[in-house]
Design an enzyme around this catalytic site. Structure first.
Site, short mmCIF file in Angstrom:
data_model
loop_
_atom_site.label_atom_id
_atom_site.label_comp_id
_atom_site.label_asym_id
_atom_site.label_seq_id
_atom_site.Cartn_x
_atom_site.Cartn_y
_atom_site.Cartn_z
CD GLU A 190 -11.48 5.22 1.39
OE1 GLU A 190 -11.25 6.54 1.11
OE2 GLU A 190 -10.96 4.14 0.82
CE LYS B 242 -4.24 -1.51 1.74
NZ LYS B 242 -4.43 -2.96 1.87
CB SER C 39 -0.34 -8.38 -1.31
OG SER C 39 -0.86 -9.27 -0.28
#
Ligand SMILES: *Cc1c(COP(=O)(O)O)cnc(C)c1O
Length: 397
Positions: free
Chosen positions: A115, A93, A381
């Site tokens: 968010e 991310k 990930s």
């Protein structure tokens, strides 16, 4: 599969029939400002230089492409793991939030909103805001705030304000509504950092481009190790689809490389507790784009479920809707228990504890047989530290 198809976004912001910008009139100036500028800014040499330098010195890139020897022996094929779990903050991310904070600065923005559901994107956003000294407000459903206390504490420690969303089901979609409301009210000084390849155009394309560093590295790393920059398969889990978009990006139009997208089947695709969008969803509009989503017959979004918070999303980004519809990527789904077992297996065969999201991608090794000489790249990930309590409860460790 259609030949000679282009799987990148077109000039109108669509992947095939999916994408676009279905937004309220009042959001138009913000989204339009971004649309007009994002490619120009990303092409500036000073932007590229700063992005590359932060990815290297702050995130820790390139992330290794690791040949998993014992895992490969067990499944009699050649398995490489792309180690996004080793990035600063523990997942892919951060690649996107670094890119977007630099974009926000170039656009003259001084205030960042985001968010978050499970808190992972909120933490990645709070991290880059601290890095750049920008004000950060993260909207989070009241229920999620209670469920994800460690990530809430991280965001606060990083200097972010966490604002509870008190309406509706008090989870991710309600936090998204609050963030959109904030952006409408603060169009001039605020940038909204979206955390996956979702949202109105240009977000899906911008986020995919920031995550594309993953497949850019796979190409040269594989060339070093195997003498070819093309694996036979690239495998990645899909929540909104950003880590998969990054791992697929430079292979999208090269159909020699097969793409496998892995969704969360929760307690079973037809159990009523699932997040297997490609199997259960149909066309609709969510977060400002036309894509596949799980919904009732009258178009109400179905509450998704997965043991893994990052895959617990009722849609997929428009790129993935198109990859599914066109047949370019094969979609598979993995249940909670299959994923947990695969996570334990990787821990004990390779000494790597994966995020439960990534465990879904690993679990396809039990569903699909590969040839001995196939090169299979699995995008790892994220790391499993955040999921330890889940693993403890599940395996009674
Ligand atoms: C958030 C997250 C995901 C899912 O998001 P995508 O946008 O689909 O990549 C997957 N893995 C990890 C570790 C995550 O934190």
């Amino acid at each position: 599969m259609t030949k000679n198809m282009n799987y990148n976004i077109n000039n109108n912001g669509y992947y095939g029939e999916f994408g676009g910008a279905y937004i309220p009139e009042m959001l138009y100036p913000n989204v339009e400002e971004l649309r007009q500028n994002y490619l120009k800014i990303m092409a500036e040499p000073s932007f590229k230089a700063e992005f590359d330098q932060l990815l290297k010195d702050y995130v820790g890139r390139p992330s290794p492409l690791y040949f998993a020897k014992r895992l490969s022996e067990k499944y009699t094929t050649k398995i490489y793991l792309k180690r996004e779990d080793l990035n600063h903050t523990g997942a892919h991310k951060i690649n996107n939030t670094i890119g977007q904070i630099l974009m926000a600065q170039r656009l003259g923005k001084t205030r960042i909103i985001a968010e978050t559901g499970a808190g992972q994107h909120g933490v990645a956003t709070a991290t880059v805001c601290a890095l750049m000294g920008l004000e950060c407000i993260v909207y989070m459903g009241e229920i999620d705030i209670a469920r994800q206390a460690p990530n809430v504490a991280r965001m606060k420690m990083l200097g972010a304000e966490v604002r509870p969303a008190l309406s509706g089901s008090r989870t991710l979609k309600d936090a998204t509504n609050e963030a959109i409301r904030d952006w409408i009210n603060n169009p001039v000084n605020t940038h909204y950092i979206i955390g996956s390849v979702v949202g109105p155009h240009p977000y899906p394309d911008m986020v995919a481009r920031f995550q594309a560093i993953v497949s850019e590295e796979i190409q040269w790393q594989l060339k070093d190790k195997e003498g070819t920059d093309k694996p036979d398969y690239v495998v990645a889990c899909v929540g909104g689809g950003s880590n998969a978009a990054g791992a697929f990006y430079h292979y999208l139009n090269d159909t020699d490389v097969k793409l496998i997208a892995v969704e969360a089947a929760g307690k079973g695709i037809h159990s009523g507790q699932s997040a297997a969008t490609s199997a259960l969803g149909f066309e609709g509009i969510i977060h400002g784009s036309k894509t596949l989503l799980m919904q009732t017959n009258d178009g109400q979004i179905t509450e998704p479920y997965s043991i893994s918070a990052g895959l617990d999303y009722p849609g997929v980004g428009p790129m993935h809707a198109h990859l599914y519809k066109s047949g370019r990527a094969k979609f598979m789904s993995i249940t909670d228990s299959e994923a947990m077992t695969a996570g334990l297996e990787l821990s004990q065969l390779e000494g790597i504890i994966p995020a439960i999201e990534s465990s879904h991608a690993l679990a396809i090794l039990n569903q699909k047989a590969f040839k001995t000489n196939d090169i299979v790249v699995i995008n790892l990930s994220g790391r499993g530290d955040k999921d330890l309590q889940n693993y403890i409860d599940y395996f009674k460790l």
